[in-house]
Design a protein around this motif. Sequence first.
Motif: not given
Length: 139
Positions: A4-10, A40-41, A120-121, A133-139
């Motif tokens: 699975l791909n995931a984007i991570v914030d800063t 992924i960033i 991407l999550e 809206p429309n954002l799949n976020v894992h917090s």
Amino acid sequence: MTVLNAIVDTDVFSRVYVLPRGTEPRASTWTDELADRRVIISFQTRAEILSGARQSKWGAPRVTRLQEILARTPTIYSDSEVVDAYAVLSAECRAAGHALHEKIHTADRWIAACAIAKGLELFSGDAIFEGVPNLNVHS
């Protein structure tokens, strides 16, 4: 096995991959949750990480290490899909009264737009992404 791909914030990227783990209590949890994912960033995160190093006047060895980390990290750059997602996201957040539309969150909007455009999550510890809206976020 599917990776699975995931984007991570800063914040997540810097706390898990760049800074010492002792500086953020959630870093070990993020590390565990990202273990089986391709991280992924966004271009925005890449810029913020490099800018932070310059502003903190990191020495050459530390900057070299950072550049090696970034060289191994896939990056989503701005393309028409990302720009379109950004435009829609900005309008939807403004219409919904979500704070992400505010100027102070421009960088966060670009990160969210990258995640939305590429399906991407997003892993983040920042509450600003909740309810976007429309954002799949894992917090």
